[in-house]
Design an enzyme around this catalytic site. Sequence first.
Site, PDB file in Angstrom:
ATOM      1  N   ARG A 175       0.849  -1.190   0.000  1.00 28.74           N
ATOM      2  CA  ARG A 175       0.000   0.000   0.000  1.00 28.74           C
ATOM      3  C   ARG A 175       0.883   1.237   0.000  1.00 28.74           C
ATOM      4  NH1 ARG A 175      -3.529  -2.367  -1.800  1.00 28.74           N
ATOM      5  NH2 ARG A 175      -5.642  -2.723  -1.052  1.00 28.74           N
ATOM      6  N   HIS A 192      -0.859   0.627  -9.974  1.00 29.41           N
ATOM      7  CA  HIS A 192      -1.593  -0.329  -9.113  1.00 29.41           C
ATOM      8  C   HIS A 192      -2.132  -1.508  -9.946  1.00 29.41           C
ATOM      9  CE1 HIS A 192      -3.830  -0.578  -5.026  1.00 29.41           C
ATOM     10  NE2 HIS A 192      -3.684  -1.788  -5.540  1.00 29.41           N
TER      11      HIS A 192
HETATM   12  P1  NDP Z   1      -1.957 -11.360   4.320  1.00 33.53           P
HETATM   13  O1  NDP Z   1      -2.908 -10.831   5.331  1.00 33.53           O
HETATM   14  O2  NDP Z   1      -2.081 -12.771   3.878  1.00 33.53           O
HETATM   15  O3  NDP Z   1      -0.462 -11.159   4.840  1.00 33.53           O
HETATM   16  C1  NDP Z   1      -0.016  -9.992   5.437  1.00 33.53           C
HETATM   17  C2  NDP Z   1       1.409 -10.215   5.920  1.00 33.53           C
HETATM   18  O4  NDP Z   1       1.882  -8.997   6.484  1.00 33.53           O
HETATM   19  C3  NDP Z   1       1.502 -11.278   7.017  1.00 33.53           C
HETATM   20  O5  NDP Z   1       2.647 -12.067   6.851  1.00 33.53           O
HETATM   21  C4  NDP Z   1       1.611 -10.436   8.278  1.00 33.53           C
HETATM   22  O6  NDP Z   1       2.308 -11.059   9.355  1.00 33.53           O
HETATM   23  C5  NDP Z   1       2.421  -9.265   7.767  1.00 33.53           C
HETATM   24  N1  NDP Z   1       2.281  -8.125   8.667  1.00 33.53           N
HETATM   25  C6  NDP Z   1       1.165  -7.433   8.982  1.00 33.53           C
HETATM   26  N2  NDP Z   1       1.441  -6.483   9.881  1.00 33.53           N
HETATM   27  C7  NDP Z   1       2.756  -6.559  10.130  1.00 33.53           C
HETATM   28  C8  NDP Z   1       3.648  -5.874  10.985  1.00 33.53           C
HETATM   29  N3  NDP Z   1       3.223  -4.878  11.778  1.00 33.53           N
HETATM   30  N4  NDP Z   1       4.937  -6.230  10.996  1.00 33.53           N
HETATM   31  C9  NDP Z   1       5.397  -7.251  10.210  1.00 33.53           C
HETATM   32  N5  NDP Z   1       4.605  -7.965   9.392  1.00 33.53           N
HETATM   33  C10 NDP Z   1       3.301  -7.616   9.345  1.00 33.53           C
HETATM   34  O7  NDP Z   1      -2.062 -10.376   3.069  1.00 33.53           O
HETATM   35  P2  NDP Z   1      -1.708 -10.632   1.543  1.00 33.53           P
HETATM   36  O8  NDP Z   1      -0.364 -11.255   1.461  1.00 33.53           O
HETATM   37  O9  NDP Z   1      -2.821 -11.303   0.851  1.00 33.53           O
HETATM   38  O10 NDP Z   1      -1.675  -9.118   0.996  1.00 33.53           O
HETATM   39  C11 NDP Z   1      -0.787  -8.167   1.547  1.00 33.53           C
HETATM   40  C12 NDP Z   1      -1.166  -6.783   1.060  1.00 33.53           C
HETATM   41  O11 NDP Z   1      -0.878  -6.645  -0.323  1.00 33.53           O
HETATM   42  C13 NDP Z   1      -2.657  -6.470   1.126  1.00 33.53           C
HETATM   43  O12 NDP Z   1      -3.037  -6.084   2.430  1.00 33.53           O
HETATM   44  C14 NDP Z   1      -2.792  -5.328   0.145  1.00 33.53           C
HETATM   45  O13 NDP Z   1      -2.576  -4.105   0.810  1.00 33.53           O
HETATM   46  C15 NDP Z   1      -1.653  -5.557  -0.828  1.00 33.53           C
HETATM   47  N6  NDP Z   1      -2.152  -5.914  -2.168  1.00 33.53           N
HETATM   48  C16 NDP Z   1      -1.771  -5.142  -3.238  1.00 33.53           C
HETATM   49  C17 NDP Z   1      -2.194  -5.448  -4.504  1.00 33.53           C
HETATM   50  C18 NDP Z   1      -1.720  -4.684  -5.695  1.00 33.53           C
HETATM   51  O14 NDP Z   1      -2.271  -4.833  -6.792  1.00 33.53           O
HETATM   52  N7  NDP Z   1      -0.701  -3.849  -5.550  1.00 33.53           N
HETATM   53  C19 NDP Z   1      -3.134  -6.554  -4.749  1.00 33.53           C
HETATM   54  C20 NDP Z   1      -3.438  -7.340  -3.579  1.00 33.53           C
HETATM   55  C21 NDP Z   1      -2.961  -7.004  -2.334  1.00 33.53           C
HETATM   56  P3  NDP Z   1       1.728 -12.401  10.051  1.00 33.53           P
HETATM   57  O15 NDP Z   1       1.917 -13.477   9.010  1.00 33.53           O
HETATM   58  O16 NDP Z   1       2.597 -12.578  11.214  1.00 33.53           O
HETATM   59  O17 NDP Z   1       0.291 -12.129  10.343  1.00 33.53           O
END
Ligand code: NDP
Length: 311
Positions: free
Chosen positions: A227, A275
Site C-alpha cells: 500500500r 496499481h
Molecule cells: P496477508 O494478510 O495474507 O499477509 C499480510 C502479511 O503482512 C503477514 O505475513 C503479516 O504477518 C504481515 N504483517 C502485517 N502487519 C505486520 C507488521 N506490523 N509487521 C510485520 N509484518 C506484518 O495479506 P496478503 O499477502 O494477501 O496481501 C498483503 C497486502 O498486499 C494487502 O493487504 C494489500 O494491501 C496488498 N495488495 C496489493 C495489490 C496490488 O495490486 N498492488 C493486490 C493485492 C494485495 P503475520 O503473518 O505474522 O500475520
Amino acid sequence: MALLIDIRDPEWMEEQALKDILQPGLPDVDIFCGDPGDAAEQIIMLAAVKLFPDVVRGLPNLRLVQKLGAGVDGIVNDPDLHPEVKVARLRPDLPAHEIAEYCLTYVLQHQRNVCFHQDNQRQKRWQTRAPRKSASTTVAVLGLGHIGARTAQYFAAIGFRVLGWSRTEKTLQGVDCRYGEHALEGLLAESDYVACILPSTSETKNLFNAERLSQLKAGAVLLNAGRGDLIVEQDLIQAINSGQIGGAVLDVFQTEPLPGDHLFWDHPAVTVTPHVSGWHLDDGLEDIAENYRRMVAGQPLLNQVNRQAGY
Ligand code: NDP
C-alpha cells in the site's frame, strides 16, 4: 435478505458481470448492483472494492462486507461501519502469482541491466556489463502472508538469498524468516532489494520514513506492491537523491491516481506502475457466494479479517 454489489469501476469489472458469476451459486438470493433503492433494508452483505461515502449508512441490516481483493484498509476502520459488521477478503492464487511475478520482473530487470542494454541498442552501442549473481544477492520480502510467502519462495527457487519478515513467527522453506519490529533493522541492512507486500495498518503506515530508509543497505532498491501509505514519499525521494538507496519500484501510492505533478513520474531511479501488480481475481470469486451461504447458515466465514489488527 439480499446481496449488494457496489464496484463503480468498469475497467476492473462490471457489476453486472460479477452478478452473472455469483447468481448461479445463489439462485434464490436477490443480487442488486449499485443503488439498491427501496431494497436497502434487505441487504445483509455488501461486495465492494472500497466503501463509498454514505453507502454503509444506508444499509441498516448489513452483516458482512466482502472485499473484492486483499487489502481491507479503508474498510475495517470506516467510522460508518458498525463494529458488529464482519469483514472478509478474497485469497485468490492468481494475483498472488502476479505480484510475485511483478517483483521478479523488476528485480531481474536490475540484475540483468535491462535498461542499460535497451538504451545501448537504441544508440547502436556494443557495451558489456556483467549481470549480478542471484546467489550473491539478497532479497527481503516484507509480509509473508498469502502473497508475500509466494513471492519469497519464487525468489528462493531461482537461487536468490531470501529474507522474510512478518509480525508473527513463520517457517518457509528456503527463506530466512524473521519477525517483529526488532528484526527489521538488521534485515534491511543485509538486503539488496526490499519487496514490501504488507497491509496498511496502524503499525505499518509510514513504516518507511527517513529513519527507516537510512537503515537500508547503500544502493538497495525498494519495491512496494503493498500500500502507498507504507512509505513517506518525500523521505523516499530524499533517500534516493542523496544516494542512500539506489531506487524504487512502486505500484501503489499515497494518492491514486498519482498526481500529474508528482516527482516520481520523471525520476530516473523510480519506476511507476498504476496499481496493476495483482489483477485477476477469477479464482477467488466463488468464495463470495460461499461466504453469503456461510453467513446465512451461521458458519465460520472464509478469509474473515481481524478488524482490530487491520488485516
Ligand atoms: P496477508 O494478510 O495474507 O499477509 C499480510 C502479511 O503482512 C503477514 O505475513 C503479516 O504477518 C504481515 N504483517 C502485517 N502487519 C505486520 C507488521 N506490523 N509487521 C510485520 N509484518 C506484518 O495479506 P496478503 O499477502 O494477501 O496481501 C498483503 C497486502 O498486499 C494487502 O493487504 C494489500 O494491501 C496488498 N495488495 C496489493 C495489490 C496490488 O495490486 N498492488 C493486490 C493485492 C494485495 P503475520 O503473518 O505474522 O500475520
